[in-house]
Design an enzyme around this catalytic site. Structure first.
Site, PDB file in Angstrom:
ATOM      1  N   GLY A  43       3.122  17.374  52.402  1.00 35.11           N
ATOM      2  CA  GLY A  43       2.209  16.628  51.531  1.00 35.11           C
ATOM      3  C   GLY A  43       2.752  15.300  51.062  1.00 35.11           C
ATOM      4  N   HIS A  93       4.531  10.535  58.362  1.00 34.12           N
ATOM      5  CA  HIS A  93       3.815  11.211  57.278  1.00 34.12           C
ATOM      6  C   HIS A  93       3.648  12.675  57.667  1.00 34.12           C
ATOM      7  CE1 HIS A  93       1.030  11.531  53.822  1.00 34.12           C
ATOM      8  NE2 HIS A  93       0.461  12.463  54.571  1.00 34.12           N
ATOM      9  N   CYS A  94       4.197  13.559  56.844  1.00 34.46           N
ATOM     10  CA  CYS A  94       4.192  14.984  57.161  1.00 34.46           C
ATOM     11  C   CYS A  94       3.165  15.695  56.274  1.00 34.46           C
ATOM     12  CB  CYS A  94       5.576  15.590  56.949  1.00 34.46           C
ATOM     13  SG  CYS A  94       5.668  17.344  57.374  1.00 34.46           S
ATOM     14  N   PRO A  95       2.061  16.179  56.832  1.00 35.05           N
ATOM     15  CA  PRO A  95       1.086  16.899  56.001  1.00 35.05           C
ATOM     16  C   PRO A  95       1.596  18.246  55.514  1.00 35.05           C
ATOM     17  CG  PRO A  95       0.454  16.990  58.320  1.00 35.05           C
ATOM     18  CD  PRO A  95       1.623  16.059  58.236  1.00 35.05           C
TER      19      PRO A  95
END
Length: 386
Positions: free
Chosen positions: A173, A168-170
Protein backbone atom coordinates in the site's frame (compact mmCIF):
# COMPACT_ATOMS: atom_id res chain seq x y z
CA UNK A 1 -22.49 45.83 19.71
CA UNK A 2 -20.54 43.49 17.42
CA UNK A 3 -16.82 42.92 17.90
CA UNK A 4 -14.54 41.17 15.37
CA UNK A 5 -12.28 38.64 17.05
CA UNK A 6 -9.33 37.09 15.13
CA UNK A 7 -8.59 33.49 15.99
CA UNK A 8 -5.67 31.41 14.72
CA UNK A 9 -6.51 27.95 13.41
CA UNK A 10 -3.59 25.53 13.50
CA UNK A 11 -3.26 23.64 10.20
CA UNK A 12 -0.63 20.97 9.64
CA UNK A 13 1.31 20.84 6.40
CA UNK A 14 0.15 17.31 5.59
CA UNK A 15 -3.39 18.66 5.19
CA UNK A 16 -2.26 20.85 2.28
CA UNK A 17 0.20 18.49 0.61
CA UNK A 18 -0.62 17.71 -3.04
CA UNK A 19 -0.63 14.18 -4.36
CA UNK A 20 -2.86 11.18 -3.83
CA UNK A 21 -1.88 10.02 -0.35
CA UNK A 22 -3.77 9.42 2.86
CA UNK A 23 -2.52 10.45 6.28
CA UNK A 24 -3.40 9.13 9.72
CA UNK A 25 -2.42 9.93 13.31
CA UNK A 26 -1.97 13.64 12.58
CA UNK A 27 0.37 13.06 9.65
CA UNK A 28 2.58 10.44 11.29
CA UNK A 29 1.32 7.66 8.97
CA UNK A 30 1.53 8.13 5.21
CA UNK A 31 0.07 5.66 2.71
CA UNK A 32 -1.38 5.49 -0.78
CA UNK A 33 -5.11 5.86 -1.25
CA UNK A 34 -5.48 2.38 -2.71
CA UNK A 35 -5.17 0.19 0.38
CA UNK A 36 -7.44 -2.77 -0.47
CA UNK A 37 -4.61 -5.16 -1.41
CA UNK A 38 -2.67 -4.10 1.69
CA UNK A 39 -5.58 -5.28 3.87
CA UNK A 40 -5.54 -8.57 1.92
CA UNK A 41 -1.83 -8.95 2.75
CA UNK A 42 -2.57 -8.45 6.44
CA UNK A 43 -5.43 -10.95 6.32
CA UNK A 44 -3.33 -13.67 4.65
CA UNK A 45 -0.39 -13.29 7.04
CA UNK A 46 -2.47 -13.00 10.20
CA UNK A 47 -4.87 -15.79 9.19
CA UNK A 48 -2.22 -18.31 8.20
CA UNK A 49 -0.11 -17.67 11.31
CA UNK A 50 -3.16 -17.78 13.58
CA UNK A 51 -4.11 -21.25 12.29
CA UNK A 52 -0.52 -22.46 12.61
CA UNK A 53 -0.13 -21.23 16.20
CA UNK A 54 -3.59 -22.48 17.23
CA UNK A 55 -3.33 -26.07 15.98
CA UNK A 56 0.02 -27.35 14.67
CA UNK A 57 2.38 -25.47 17.00
CA UNK A 58 1.02 -27.05 20.19
CA UNK A 59 1.46 -30.58 18.89
CA UNK A 60 4.91 -29.89 17.41
CA UNK A 61 6.12 -28.21 20.63
CA UNK A 62 5.28 -31.34 22.63
CA UNK A 63 6.45 -33.93 20.12
CA UNK A 64 9.55 -32.22 18.74
CA UNK A 65 10.78 -29.06 20.47
CA UNK A 66 9.32 -25.98 22.21
CA UNK A 67 11.65 -23.84 20.10
CA UNK A 68 9.44 -24.35 17.04
CA UNK A 69 6.67 -21.91 18.08
CA UNK A 70 9.24 -19.50 19.51
CA UNK A 71 11.15 -19.21 16.25
CA UNK A 72 7.88 -18.93 14.31
CA UNK A 73 6.77 -16.08 16.59
CA UNK A 74 10.06 -14.24 16.04
CA UNK A 75 9.71 -14.50 12.26
CA UNK A 76 6.07 -13.42 12.42
CA UNK A 77 6.77 -10.35 14.54
CA UNK A 78 9.74 -9.32 12.41
CA UNK A 79 7.72 -9.68 9.18
CA UNK A 80 4.82 -7.63 10.60
CA UNK A 81 7.14 -4.91 11.91
CA UNK A 82 8.92 -4.46 8.58
CA UNK A 83 5.60 -4.55 6.69
CA UNK A 84 4.10 -1.77 8.80
CA UNK A 85 7.33 0.23 8.62
CA UNK A 86 7.28 0.00 4.83
CA UNK A 87 3.59 0.83 4.51
CA UNK A 88 3.35 3.70 7.01
CA UNK A 89 6.52 5.66 6.17
CA UNK A 90 7.46 8.34 3.67
CA UNK A 91 9.20 6.56 0.77
CA UNK A 92 11.18 9.69 -0.12
CA UNK A 93 8.63 12.05 -1.67
CA UNK A 94 10.20 15.19 -3.14
CA UNK A 95 8.25 18.42 -2.45
CA UNK A 96 6.83 20.26 -5.43
CA UNK A 97 8.20 23.62 -6.46
CA UNK A 98 6.57 26.73 -5.02
CA UNK A 99 5.05 29.21 -7.50
CA UNK A 100 8.08 31.51 -7.28
CA UNK A 101 10.49 28.60 -7.74
CA UNK A 102 8.50 27.24 -10.69
CA UNK A 103 8.49 30.68 -12.35
CA UNK A 104 12.25 30.99 -11.87
CA UNK A 105 12.85 27.55 -13.39
CA UNK A 106 10.66 28.48 -16.37
CA UNK A 107 12.70 31.65 -16.88
CA UNK A 108 15.93 29.63 -16.81
CA UNK A 109 14.56 27.17 -19.36
CA UNK A 110 13.40 29.95 -21.68
CA UNK A 111 16.74 31.68 -21.38
CA UNK A 112 18.56 28.45 -22.21
CA UNK A 113 16.37 27.24 -25.08
CA UNK A 114 15.36 30.63 -26.43
CA UNK A 115 12.09 31.31 -28.16
CA UNK A 116 10.71 28.36 -30.07
CA UNK A 117 9.05 29.24 -33.41
CA UNK A 118 5.34 28.63 -33.56
CA UNK A 119 4.46 25.16 -34.81
CA UNK A 120 7.75 23.57 -33.76
CA UNK A 121 8.10 21.22 -30.84
CA UNK A 122 10.17 22.63 -27.95
CA UNK A 123 13.35 20.75 -27.06
CA UNK A 124 13.19 18.28 -24.15
CA UNK A 125 13.82 19.75 -20.73
CA UNK A 126 16.92 17.87 -19.64
CA UNK A 127 19.99 18.75 -17.60
CA UNK A 128 23.22 16.78 -17.73
CA UNK A 129 24.79 15.76 -14.44
CA UNK A 130 28.08 13.94 -13.94
CA UNK A 131 28.36 11.06 -11.44
CA UNK A 132 31.56 9.02 -11.23
CA UNK A 133 32.70 10.29 -14.66
CA UNK A 134 29.36 9.23 -16.10
CA UNK A 135 26.83 11.64 -17.64
CA UNK A 136 23.37 11.24 -16.09
CA UNK A 137 20.33 13.10 -17.42
CA UNK A 138 18.04 14.97 -15.03
CA UNK A 139 14.52 15.09 -16.45
CA UNK A 140 11.99 17.83 -15.83
CA UNK A 141 8.70 16.87 -14.15
CA UNK A 142 5.79 18.89 -15.54
CA UNK A 143 3.60 17.99 -12.55
CA UNK A 144 5.99 18.86 -9.73
CA UNK A 145 7.70 21.68 -11.72
CA UNK A 146 11.19 20.49 -10.77
CA UNK A 147 14.19 18.78 -12.32
CA UNK A 148 14.11 15.37 -10.70
CA UNK A 149 17.27 14.24 -8.85
CA UNK A 150 19.17 11.22 -10.19
CA UNK A 151 17.26 7.91 -9.92
CA UNK A 152 14.03 9.73 -9.00
CA UNK A 153 10.78 9.14 -10.87
CA UNK A 154 7.17 10.28 -10.73
CA UNK A 155 4.69 7.70 -9.44
CA UNK A 156 1.46 7.89 -11.42
CA UNK A 157 -0.55 6.24 -8.63
CA UNK A 158 0.55 8.47 -5.74
CA UNK A 159 1.16 11.48 -8.04
CA UNK A 160 4.50 12.31 -6.39
CA UNK A 161 8.14 12.33 -7.39
CA UNK A 162 9.97 9.77 -5.24
CA UNK A 163 13.71 9.77 -4.65
CA UNK A 164 15.46 6.57 -5.78
CA UNK A 165 12.11 5.26 -6.95
CA UNK A 166 11.96 1.48 -7.12
CA UNK A 167 8.30 0.69 -7.78
CA UNK A 168 4.79 1.13 -6.38
CA UNK A 169 3.82 -1.99 -4.45
CA UNK A 170 0.06 -2.46 -3.91
CA UNK A 171 0.73 -5.34 -1.49
CA UNK A 172 2.24 -2.91 1.02
CA UNK A 173 0.00 0.00 0.00
CA UNK A 174 2.83 2.45 -0.63
CA UNK A 175 5.63 3.42 -2.96
CA UNK A 176 9.02 1.83 -2.42
CA UNK A 177 11.80 4.38 -2.55
CA UNK A 178 14.96 5.54 -0.88
CA UNK A 179 13.56 5.82 2.65
CA UNK A 180 11.74 2.48 2.90
CA UNK A 181 13.44 0.13 0.42
CA UNK A 182 15.54 -1.63 3.07
CA UNK A 183 12.41 -2.35 5.14
CA UNK A 184 10.64 -3.65 2.06
CA UNK A 185 13.53 -6.00 1.31
CA UNK A 186 13.64 -7.23 4.91
CA UNK A 187 9.88 -7.76 4.81
CA UNK A 188 9.89 -9.99 1.74
CA UNK A 189 12.98 -11.83 3.05
CA UNK A 190 11.40 -12.56 6.44
CA UNK A 191 8.06 -13.42 4.80
CA UNK A 192 9.83 -15.93 2.57
CA UNK A 193 11.44 -17.59 5.59
CA UNK A 194 8.14 -17.59 7.48
CA UNK A 195 6.30 -19.13 4.52
CA UNK A 196 8.91 -21.87 4.10
CA UNK A 197 8.87 -22.49 7.86
CA UNK A 198 5.08 -22.91 8.12
CA UNK A 199 4.90 -24.94 4.91
CA UNK A 200 7.60 -27.34 6.12
CA UNK A 201 6.20 -27.93 9.59
CA UNK A 202 2.67 -28.40 8.28
CA UNK A 203 3.96 -31.34 6.24
CA UNK A 204 5.92 -32.59 9.29
CA UNK A 205 2.74 -32.38 11.36
CA UNK A 206 0.73 -34.48 8.89
CA UNK A 207 3.61 -36.99 8.63
CA UNK A 208 3.88 -37.42 12.43
CA UNK A 209 0.14 -37.84 12.78
CA UNK A 210 0.04 -40.38 9.97
CA UNK A 211 2.76 -42.49 11.62
CA UNK A 212 0.78 -42.65 14.85
CA UNK A 213 -2.84 -43.08 13.79
CA UNK A 214 -2.59 -43.58 10.05
CA UNK A 215 -3.13 -41.20 7.17
CA UNK A 216 -6.86 -41.85 6.80
CA UNK A 217 -7.50 -41.30 10.51
CA UNK A 218 -5.47 -38.14 10.30
CA UNK A 219 -7.75 -36.86 7.57
CA UNK A 220 -10.80 -37.59 9.72
CA UNK A 221 -9.36 -36.13 12.91
CA UNK A 222 -11.10 -33.03 14.30
CA UNK A 223 -9.85 -30.60 16.92
CA UNK A 224 -11.50 -30.81 20.33
CA UNK A 225 -12.49 -27.17 20.30
CA UNK A 226 -14.22 -27.28 16.90
CA UNK A 227 -15.49 -30.85 16.34
CA UNK A 228 -17.35 -29.90 13.17
CA UNK A 229 -14.16 -28.81 11.40
CA UNK A 230 -11.65 -31.30 10.16
CA UNK A 231 -8.18 -30.55 11.40
CA UNK A 232 -6.69 -31.69 8.13
CA UNK A 233 -8.85 -29.24 6.20
CA UNK A 234 -7.28 -26.37 8.12
CA UNK A 235 -3.81 -27.82 7.57
CA UNK A 236 -4.43 -28.25 3.86
CA UNK A 237 -5.67 -24.65 3.70
CA UNK A 238 -2.43 -23.45 5.27
CA UNK A 239 -0.37 -25.61 2.91
CA UNK A 240 -2.17 -24.21 -0.14
CA UNK A 241 -1.70 -20.61 0.98
CA UNK A 242 1.97 -21.20 1.71
CA UNK A 243 2.48 -23.07 -1.56
CA UNK A 244 1.14 -20.32 -3.78
CA UNK A 245 2.79 -17.61 -1.69
CA UNK A 246 6.09 -19.47 -1.81
CA UNK A 247 6.59 -19.09 -5.54
CA UNK A 248 5.81 -15.37 -5.69
CA UNK A 249 7.46 -14.19 -2.47
CA UNK A 250 10.60 -16.32 -2.74
CA UNK A 251 10.98 -15.38 -6.41
CA UNK A 252 10.52 -11.70 -5.57
CA UNK A 253 13.11 -11.97 -2.81
CA UNK A 254 15.62 -13.52 -5.19
CA UNK A 255 15.01 -10.79 -7.78
CA UNK A 256 15.55 -7.98 -5.26
CA UNK A 257 18.63 -9.72 -3.88
CA UNK A 258 20.04 -9.59 -7.40
CA UNK A 259 19.17 -5.86 -7.63
CA UNK A 260 20.74 -5.09 -4.25
CA UNK A 261 23.95 -6.86 -5.27
CA UNK A 262 24.15 -4.61 -8.35
CA UNK A 263 22.92 -1.45 -6.57
CA UNK A 264 20.10 -1.14 -9.08
CA UNK A 265 16.39 -0.36 -8.82
CA UNK A 266 13.41 -2.14 -10.34
CA UNK A 267 12.60 0.95 -12.39
CA UNK A 268 16.11 1.04 -13.85
CA UNK A 269 16.01 -2.69 -14.58
CA UNK A 270 12.67 -2.46 -16.42
CA UNK A 271 13.78 0.54 -18.47
CA UNK A 272 17.16 -1.02 -19.18
CA UNK A 273 19.00 2.10 -18.06
CA UNK A 274 22.35 0.34 -17.62
CA UNK A 275 21.91 -2.71 -19.84
CA UNK A 276 20.47 -1.16 -23.00
CA UNK A 277 21.92 -0.78 -26.46
CA UNK A 278 24.48 1.77 -25.29
CA UNK A 279 25.86 -0.63 -22.67
CA UNK A 280 26.34 2.22 -20.22
CA UNK A 281 27.83 1.13 -16.93
CA UNK A 282 25.94 1.72 -13.70
CA UNK A 283 27.58 4.78 -12.08
CA UNK A 284 26.11 3.94 -8.68
CA UNK A 285 27.63 0.46 -8.41
CA UNK A 286 30.85 0.05 -6.44
CA UNK A 287 31.82 -3.04 -8.38
CA UNK A 288 31.68 -5.06 -5.17
CA UNK A 289 28.65 -7.02 -3.95
CA UNK A 290 29.44 -6.44 -0.28
CA UNK A 291 29.80 -2.68 -0.73
CA UNK A 292 26.59 -2.47 -2.74
CA UNK A 293 24.65 -4.41 -0.11
CA UNK A 294 26.07 -2.26 2.69
CA UNK A 295 25.11 0.95 0.89
CA UNK A 296 21.56 -0.14 0.10
CA UNK A 297 20.71 -1.94 3.33
CA UNK A 298 23.01 -0.40 5.94
CA UNK A 299 23.67 3.14 4.67
CA UNK A 300 22.45 6.25 6.49
CA UNK A 301 18.71 6.83 6.18
CA UNK A 302 17.95 10.39 4.99
CA UNK A 303 15.27 12.32 6.89
CA UNK A 304 11.95 13.16 5.32
CA UNK A 305 11.94 16.51 3.51
CA UNK A 306 8.15 16.90 3.57
CA UNK A 307 7.86 18.17 7.18
CA UNK A 308 4.37 16.65 7.32
CA UNK A 309 3.66 17.81 10.86
CA UNK A 310 4.85 21.37 10.36
CA UNK A 311 2.35 24.07 11.34
CA UNK A 312 0.59 26.46 8.97
CA UNK A 313 -1.33 29.22 10.77
CA UNK A 314 -4.44 30.68 9.21
CA UNK A 315 -6.44 33.54 10.72
CA UNK A 316 -10.19 33.32 10.94
CA UNK A 317 -12.29 36.38 11.90
CA UNK A 318 -15.53 35.76 13.74
CA UNK A 319 -18.13 38.33 14.82
CA UNK A 320 -19.34 38.31 18.40
CA UNK A 321 -22.26 40.35 19.68
CA UNK A 322 -22.33 41.73 23.19
CA UNK A 323 -23.51 44.73 25.22
CA UNK A 324 -21.22 46.99 27.18
CA UNK A 325 -22.26 47.41 30.86
CA UNK A 326 -23.37 50.91 31.79
CA UNK A 327 -23.25 52.59 35.18
CA UNK A 328 -26.36 54.00 36.87
CA UNK A 329 -25.33 57.57 36.17
CA UNK A 330 -24.59 57.18 32.47
CA UNK A 331 -27.06 58.51 29.95
CA UNK A 332 -28.02 57.23 26.55
CA UNK A 333 -26.50 59.12 23.64
CA UNK A 334 -28.85 61.59 21.93
CA UNK A 335 -30.88 60.30 18.99
CA UNK A 336 -29.93 63.16 16.67
CA UNK A 337 -26.29 63.74 15.99
CA UNK A 338 -24.46 66.16 13.82
CA UNK A 339 -22.43 65.13 10.83
CA UNK A 340 -19.19 65.34 12.76
CA UNK A 341 -20.56 63.42 15.71
CA UNK A 342 -21.95 60.70 13.44
CA UNK A 343 -18.57 60.34 11.85
CA UNK A 344 -16.92 60.04 15.26
CA UNK A 345 -19.43 57.41 16.36
CA UNK A 346 -18.93 55.40 13.19
CA UNK A 347 -15.18 55.37 13.57
CA UNK A 348 -15.48 54.39 17.21
CA UNK A 349 -17.56 51.33 16.36
CA UNK A 350 -15.49 50.29 13.34
CA UNK A 351 -13.33 47.27 14.25
CA UNK A 352 -10.94 47.54 11.31
CA UNK A 353 -9.81 51.17 11.77
CA UNK A 354 -9.99 52.20 15.45
CA UNK A 355 -10.30 55.96 15.97
CA UNK A 356 -7.46 57.36 18.04
CA UNK A 357 -8.59 59.17 21.18
CA UNK A 358 -7.02 62.58 21.64
CA UNK A 359 -7.37 64.24 25.05
CA UNK A 360 -7.43 67.95 25.65
CA UNK A 361 -4.00 67.87 27.15
CA UNK A 362 -2.60 66.37 23.97
CA UNK A 363 -4.05 69.17 21.78
CA UNK A 364 -1.90 72.13 20.82
CA UNK A 365 -1.94 75.15 23.11
CA UNK A 366 -4.00 77.36 20.76
CA UNK A 367 -6.69 74.63 20.48
CA UNK A 368 -7.14 73.90 24.20
CA UNK A 369 -10.31 75.39 25.70
CA UNK A 370 -12.46 75.15 28.75
CA UNK A 371 -15.70 73.15 28.72
CA UNK A 372 -17.95 76.22 28.43
CA UNK A 373 -15.81 78.17 26.00
CA UNK A 374 -16.85 78.63 22.36
CA UNK A 375 -14.34 78.01 19.59
CA UNK A 376 -12.67 81.20 18.35
CA UNK A 377 -11.89 81.29 14.63
CA UNK A 378 -8.29 81.97 13.74
CA UNK A 379 -7.22 85.10 11.87
CA UNK A 380 -6.07 82.95 8.91
CA UNK A 381 -9.56 81.56 8.55
CA UNK A 382 -11.00 85.09 8.30
CA UNK A 383 -8.52 86.07 5.66
CA UNK A 384 -9.37 83.00 3.67
CA UNK A 385 -13.06 83.88 3.74
CA UNK A 386 -12.38 87.43 2.43
Amino acid sequence: MSVMVARKKVVRKWEKLPGRNTFCCDGRIMMARQKGIFYLTLFLILGTCALFFAFECRYLAVQLSPAIPVFAAVLFLFAMATLLRTSFSDPGVIPRALPDEAAFIEMEIEATNGTVPQGQRPPPRIKNFQINNQIVKLKYCYTCKIFRPPRASHCSICDNCVERFDHHCPWVGNCVGKRNYRYFYLFILSLSLLTIYIFTFNIVYVALKSLKIGFLNTLKETPGTYPSISLTVLTVLEVLICFFTLWSVVGLTGFHTFLVALNQTTNEDIKGSWTGKNRVQNPYSHGNIVKNCCEVLCGPLPPSVLDRRGILQQEESTAQEGSCPRGPGTQEPPATQGPGQAQEGHSALSPQVPAPSVSDTEMPEEKQRTPGELPVPSPDAGRAEH
